[in-house]
Design a protein around this motif. Structure first.
Motif, mmCIF file in Angstrom:
data_model
loop_
_atom_site.group_PDB
_atom_site.id
_atom_site.type_symbol
_atom_site.label_atom_id
_atom_site.label_comp_id
_atom_site.label_asym_id
_atom_site.label_seq_id
_atom_site.Cartn_x
_atom_site.Cartn_y
_atom_site.Cartn_z
ATOM 1 N N ARG A 61 4.805 4.172 -4.941
ATOM 2 C CA ARG A 61 5.204 2.971 -4.398
ATOM 3 C C ARG A 61 4.587 1.751 -5.315
ATOM 4 O O ARG A 61 5.054 0.974 -5.701
ATOM 5 N N LEU A 62 3.631 2.200 -6.022
ATOM 6 C CA LEU A 62 2.776 1.575 -6.887
ATOM 7 C C LEU A 62 3.399 1.149 -8.233
ATOM 8 O O LEU A 62 3.163 0.225 -8.844
ATOM 9 N N PRO A 64 6.830 2.852 -9.201
ATOM 10 C CA PRO A 64 8.075 3.439 -9.048
ATOM 11 C C PRO A 64 8.756 4.008 -10.192
ATOM 12 O O PRO A 64 9.477 4.967 -10.326
ATOM 13 N N ASP A 65 8.694 3.685 -11.327
ATOM 14 C CA ASP A 65 8.725 4.150 -12.700
ATOM 15 C C ASP A 65 8.098 3.815 -13.804
ATOM 16 O O ASP A 65 7.121 2.835 -13.573
ATOM 17 N N PRO A 66 8.109 4.604 -14.912
ATOM 18 C CA PRO A 66 7.255 4.246 -15.965
ATOM 19 C C PRO A 66 6.693 2.813 -16.448
ATOM 20 O O PRO A 66 5.794 2.523 -16.850
ATOM 21 N N HIS A 67 7.956 2.070 -16.217
ATOM 22 C CA HIS A 67 7.822 0.744 -16.720
ATOM 23 C C HIS A 67 7.661 -0.283 -15.698
ATOM 24 O O HIS A 67 7.401 -1.581 -16.084
ATOM 25 N N THR A 68 7.449 -0.037 -14.450
ATOM 26 C CA THR A 68 7.471 -0.931 -13.182
ATOM 27 C C THR A 68 6.095 -0.467 -12.337
ATOM 28 O O THR A 68 5.794 0.356 -12.000
ATOM 29 N N TRP A 69 5.344 -1.839 -12.106
ATOM 30 C CA TRP A 69 4.251 -1.673 -11.281
ATOM 31 C C TRP A 69 4.784 -2.691 -9.951
ATOM 32 O O TRP A 69 5.245 -3.755 -10.250
ATOM 33 N N ASP A 70 4.594 -2.055 -8.692
ATOM 34 C CA ASP A 70 4.685 -3.197 -7.598
ATOM 35 C C ASP A 70 3.476 -3.341 -6.813
ATOM 36 O O ASP A 70 3.002 -2.266 -5.933
ATOM 37 N N PHE A 71 2.635 -4.311 -7.092
ATOM 38 C CA PHE A 71 1.479 -4.276 -6.415
ATOM 39 C C PHE A 71 1.567 -5.367 -4.937
ATOM 40 O O PHE A 71 0.547 -5.508 -4.414
ATOM 41 N N GLY A 72 2.610 -5.850 -5.050
ATOM 42 C CA GLY A 72 2.853 -6.806 -3.906
ATOM 43 C C GLY A 72 2.511 -6.471 -2.379
ATOM 44 O O GLY A 72 1.710 -7.100 -1.875
ATOM 45 N N TRP A 73 3.034 -5.318 -2.047
ATOM 46 C CA TRP A 73 2.704 -4.890 -0.798
ATOM 47 C C TRP A 73 1.151 -4.723 -0.444
ATOM 48 O O TRP A 73 0.638 -5.138 0.268
ATOM 49 N N LEU A 74 0.495 -4.473 -1.717
ATOM 50 C CA LEU A 74 -0.708 -3.935 -1.481
ATOM 51 C C LEU A 74 -1.568 -5.125 -1.622
ATOM 52 O O LEU A 74 -2.578 -5.106 -0.960
ATOM 53 N N ASP A 75 -1.224 -5.983 -2.458
ATOM 54 C CA ASP A 75 -1.929 -7.400 -2.393
ATOM 55 C C ASP A 75 -1.792 -8.040 -0.833
ATOM 56 O O ASP A 75 -2.960 -8.387 -0.558
ATOM 57 N N GLU A 76 -0.908 -7.738 -0.306
ATOM 58 C CA GLU A 76 -0.541 -8.544 0.977
ATOM 59 C C GLU A 76 -1.304 -7.741 1.950
ATOM 60 O O GLU A 76 -2.042 -8.444 2.731
ATOM 61 N N ILE A 77 -1.392 -6.624 2.352
ATOM 62 C CA ILE A 77 -2.177 -5.830 3.016
ATOM 63 C C ILE A 77 -3.553 -5.994 2.765
ATOM 64 O O ILE A 77 -4.346 -6.114 3.788
ATOM 65 N N MET A 78 -4.116 -6.089 1.725
ATOM 66 C CA MET A 78 -5.478 -6.165 1.141
ATOM 67 C C MET A 78 -5.938 -7.394 1.756
ATOM 68 O O MET A 78 -6.933 -7.687 2.466
ATOM 69 N N ASP A 79 -5.234 -8.716 1.620
ATOM 70 C CA ASP A 79 -5.314 -10.029 2.169
ATOM 71 C C ASP A 79 -5.558 -9.831 3.647
ATOM 72 O O ASP A 79 -6.437 -10.326 4.156
#
Ligand code: GLA
Length: 684
Positions: A61-62, A64-79
Motif C-alpha cells: 500500500r505504501l 504500490p509500484d517502484p515509482h509510486t509512494w502513497d503515504f496519504g492514508w498513513l499520514d491521516e491515520i497517524m494524525d
C-alpha cells in the motif's frame, strides 16, 4: 524505574510524569474503509488503548509500484491516532514484500532444503541474505523514517515483524554466498573450517571456499557442525537484517527507540534471542498460550525468560490473543477471565505493555478466524467487555506497578539456544531430546515447590544466584565450563542433567569420559549413554522413575553422594542421581534421566534446602499459587496466580490487594480458579 524520556521504552508523545502500562494491538486500518476508522478510534478510547503497532504488512500500500509512494492514508491515520491519544509503534513494513518486487526480482524468494522456491501468496517470502531484498527493504525503512521520524504520535520503531517466523532457513545461492562469508569470518582459513567441521570424516575435506554449501538435502546425515554453524548463521543473517534497518533508523531518528517482536514460545527455537536482545532498545515478545493443561506454566516460563532477556528491565508484550488463534489444528476460545489472567501473568514477569494481535478481527484473509480486541460480533461482546475491563485494570488498579522491575529470585535456570539447536538435530543417541521441555520441567518443579526462579540466557550473570539449574547444557565451551566450576567452588549450587557438557562449541566431543569438563566438578564419569525408547521408563531405587535417558555412571569422588540408583533398565545398579558436596559449601548435582514430576519436585526440595533457599509464601499456598515479585524504589508488588481449578483462600498474606481478589461472606480473601491478583506490600 523506566524513564519515560529514555530510549529504554516507547517515547510517549504526551510525556507522562510517571511510567504507565502500554495497552493496545497491531492495527491494520488498511484493511478497512475510512468509516470503520472512526469507530476504531472511538472504541480504542473506550478500551483504554494508548498504543498500536501500525503498518506491519503495508508495504504494497505504501509503495504500490517502484515509482509510486502513497503515504496519504498513513499520514491521516497517524494524525487521527495522535488526536485520540494513541501512540504509534510504527513498523518498517518490510515483513511481506509486494508482488511487483517478487515479480521483478524472483531471486529474493527463499529456497528450501530440497531446492523448492518459496513463492509469494502468504508472507515473509524473502531471503534474509538477498542484497536486492535488503536494498528495497532499506528504501522503505528510509522513506518511513524520513516522513514520520518527527511525527508526534511516533513512540517506537518496530523492525519488520517476527523476524524468522517463516523464513529462517534459506538454502538459496545468496544464502550459500553469505554462509561462506560468515564461515570465513569465524574460521579465517579453510584449515580452520576443516578442523572445526572434522571434514576428514566421510571425505568431506574442502580445498576451496566455493565448495562449501548450506546443509541442503543430502544422502544421509549432514555434517553436524555444518548444521550447527548453519543454525548460527541463519540466526545471525536475520539479526543482520535487524541491524541494517536499525542503523538507518538510528541515523535518521536517534531519539526514537527500536524494537522487534521476538517469539519466545515453545515451538519457536531457531532465533538466538539471547544474542538479539543486545540489538534492541527494549525487548518485545509475542506469546500464544497453549490451550492445554500446563499452558499457563509454559506462558509463565516464556514470560520469565523474556524478562531474563530484558535483563530485568520492563519489556513489551507485543502480541498475544484475546481468545482463539487460527493456526492450531483445533482452535478453542479462551474462557472468561483467561485473557486477563494471561495478560497479567506477563505483567507479573515484568511486561509494561500488554498488546494483542490484533485490534479488529479481519473479515477476510488467512487470519479471519483469529480473535482480536474487537471481534466479528463487534463491541457488544464478551471479548470486548473483557478488553475494556483489562484496560481499566492496567490504567487504574495497577497504575502504580508500571515501571517497577522484577525482583531477582535466588534460583536460576540457564537456557542455552545453541544446546537447543545441537540436540534437536539428527545423528544423536536419541531423537527425543528437547531443551525447552527439560527446562520447562524444572521450571514447573519450582512452581510446584512454591519457590521463585529466574530463567536466564547463558550469557547472563547467573553467578549471583544461590542455585543454578543448567538443564541439557549440551554444548559446553571451556569458558562456560570454567564459569560453572568457579561458581560451585565459590559456594554456588549447580544442578545439571543428562547429555550436558558433552561437546565443545565445534560440536566435538570432550574426550576421556563424559561430561568432559564437568567430570571432576560432579565427581563422576559416564562411559556410555543409555537412552530409552519412546514410552519406556526406568525405575529408580527411591521409587521414582525416569524416561528419555539414562547413563552408565562411575562415581569417582568420595565427596559424591549417590542420591538414587537405577533399579532396572539398561543402567540397573548404577548411579542415577548424584550430588557432590564441595568443602567450600557449594554443591554439584547430576540428574541422568528425565525424572517424573513428583520426584523431580522432591529432589528439587532437597537441593533447595542444601542451598538454603525457602519458599516465600505461606506453606499452604506453595505449589497451588505462583508467586512473582516486582519492586520499585519504594514498593514491592506481589503477583499471585492460582494454578488450580479451585478457589484459593489467601491467608497469612501481608499487604493490600490492588486487583483480582474477592472477599467472601466470612471476610476471607479468595483468588478465583486460575485467577491472578496483585498486592502491594507494606513498606518498611
Ligand atoms: C504472529 C504475527 C501476526 C499474526 C499472529 C497470529 O504473531 O506476528 O501477524 O499472524 O501471529 O497469531
Amino acid at each position: 524505574m523506566t524513564d519515560a524520556g529514555s530510549r529504554d521504552w516507547p517515547r510517549w508523545p504526551d510525556r507522562p510524569a510517571r511510567p504507565r502500562f502500554g495497552y493496545g494491538a497491531d492495527y491494520n486500518p488498511e484493511q478497512w474503509p475510512r468509516r470503520v476508522w472512526e469507530e476504531d478510534l472511538r472504541l480504542m478510547r473506550r478500551a483504554g488503548v494508548n498504543i498500536v503497532t501500525l503498518g506491519v504488512f503495508s508495504w504494497s500500500r505504501l509503495r504500490p509500484d517502484p515509482h509510486t509512494w502513497d503515504f496519504g492514508w498513513l499520514d491521516e491515520i497517524m494524525d487521527r491516532l495522535h488526536e485520540n491519544g494513541v501512540a504509534v509503534d510504527l513498523a518498517t513494513a518490510t515483513a511481506s514484500p509486494p508482488a511487483w518486487l517478487t515479480t521483478a526480482h524472483p531471486e529474493i524468494l527463499p529456497v528450501t532444503r530440497t531446492g523448492e522456491t518459496v513463492w509469494p501468496g502468504a508472507r515473509q517470502h524473502w531471503r534474509p541474505t538477498s542484497p536486492v531484498f535488503r536494498r528495497h527493504a532499506l528504501e522503505v525503512t528510509t522513506a518511513l523514517a524520513e516522513r514520520y521520524g518527527r511525527h508526534p504520535a511516533l513512540a517506537a520503531w518496530h523492525v519488520s515483524n517476527e523476524l524468522g517466523c517463516h523464513n529462517v532457513h534459506d538454502y538459496s545461492e545468496d544464502a550459500a554466498t553469505a554462509f561462506r562469508a560468515w564461515l570465513r569470518e569465524r574460521y579465517t582459513t579453510l584449515d580452520g573450517l576443516n578442523h572445526a567441521w572434522a571434514t576428514d570424516f566421510w571425505s568431506q575435506r574442502y580445498t576451496d571456499w566455493g565448495q562449501v554449501l548450506p546443509p541442503r538435502l543430502a544422502a544421509s546425515h549432514v555434517n553436524p557442525t555444518q548444521q550447527l554453524d548453519f543454525a548460527r548463521f541463519s540466526s545471525d543473517a536475520l539479526r543482520d537484517h535487524l541491524r541494517a534497518e536499525s542503523a538507518i533508523l538510528r541515523r535518521l531518528t536517534p531519539e526514537i527507540p527500536i524494537t522487534t517482536n521476538f517469539m519466545v514460545m515453545g515451538h519457536v527455537s531457531e532465533m538466538n534471542y539471547a544474542d538479539w536482545a543486545h540489538e534492541v532498545d527494549f525487548v518485545s515478545n509475542d506469546h500464544y498460550v497453549r490451550p492445554e493443561p500446563g499452558g499457563a506454566d509454559e506462558l509463565s516460563f516464556c514470560a520469565n525468560l523474556t524478562g531474563g532477556l530484558a535483563r530485568g528491565r520492563p519489556w513489551y508484550l507485543m502480541e498475544h490473543s484475546t481468545s482463539a488463534v487460527n493456526w492450531r489444528s483445533v482452535n478453542p476460545p479462551k474462557n472468561p477471565g483467561e485473557m486477563a489472567r494471561d495478560s497479567l501473568l506477563h505483567v507479573a514477569h515484568g511486561a509494561d505493555a500488554v498488546c494483542f494481535f490484533q485490534w479488529r478481527q479481519s473479515a477476510a484473509g488467512a487470519e479471519k478466524y483469529h480473535s482480536a480486541m474487537v471481534p466479528h460480533t463487534g463491541a457488544q461482546s464478551r471479548v470486548f467487555r473483557e478488553v475494556t475491563e483489562l484496560g481499566r485494570v492496567l490504567a487504574e488498579d495497577l497504575a502504580e506497578v508500571a515501571g517497577s522491575r522484577r525482583l531477582p529470585a535466588r534460583a536460576a535456570i540457564v537456557f542455552d539456544w545453541e544446546s537447543r539447536w545441537a540436540v534437536s538435530r539428527d545423528s544423536l543417541p536419541s531423537s527425543l531430546l528437547d531443551v525447552h521441555r527439560e527446562a520447562l520441567d524444572w521450571y514447573t518443579a519450582f512452581l510446584d515447590a512454591g519457590v521463585r526462579v529466574d530463567v536466564l540466557p547463558t550469557d547472563a550473570d547467573w553467578e549471583t544466584y544461590d542455585l543454578v539449574v543448567a538443564p541439557l547444557l549440551h554444548v559446553l565451551p571451556e569458558a562456560t565450563a570454567r564459569r560453572l566450576t568457579g561458581y560451585v567452588e565459590g559456594g554456588g549450587h549447580l544442578v545439571t542433567t543428562y547429555f550436558s557438557g558433552i561437546v565443545d562449541e565445534n560440536d566435538h566431543v570432550h574426550l576421556g569420559g563424559y561430561p568432559g569438563p564437568l567430570r571432576d566438578l560432579l565427581g563422576l564419569r559416564i562411559e556410555e549413554f543409555a537412552p530409552l525408547p519412546e514410552g519406556v521408563s526406568v525405575g529408580l531405587d527411591d521409587g521414582s522413575s525416569g524416561t528419555v535417558w539414562s547413563d552408565r555412571i562411575t562415581v569417582t569422588s568420595a565427596e559424591t553422594e549417590v542420591l538414587a540408583r537405577y533399579a532396572d533398565g539398561p543402567s540397573a545398579g548404577g548411579a542415577a542421581l548424584t550430588r557432590r558436596a564441595l568443602p567450600g559449601g557449594g554443591g554439584a548435582a547430576y540428574v541422568s534421566t528425565r525424572l517424573d514430576e513428583a520426584h523431580r519436585v522432591a529432589l528439587l526440595g532437597r537441593l533447595l534446602a542444601e542451598a538454603g533457599i525457602d519458599g516465600e509464601l505461606p506453606e499452604e499456598l506453595r505449589g497451588r499459587v505462583e508467586l512473582t515479585v516486582r519492586a520499585d524504589d519504594g514498593a514491592e508488588y506481589r503477583f499471585l496466580t492460582n494454578r488450580t481449578d479451585e478457589p484459593v483462600e489467601l491467608r497469612g498474606l501481608l499487604g493490600t490487594p490492588l486487583t483480582g481478589v474477592t472477599t467472601s461472606a466470612e471476610g476471607s480473601r479468595v483468588l478465583a480458579p486460575r485467577g491472578i491478583t496483585a498486592w502491594r506490600l507494606p513498606t518498611a
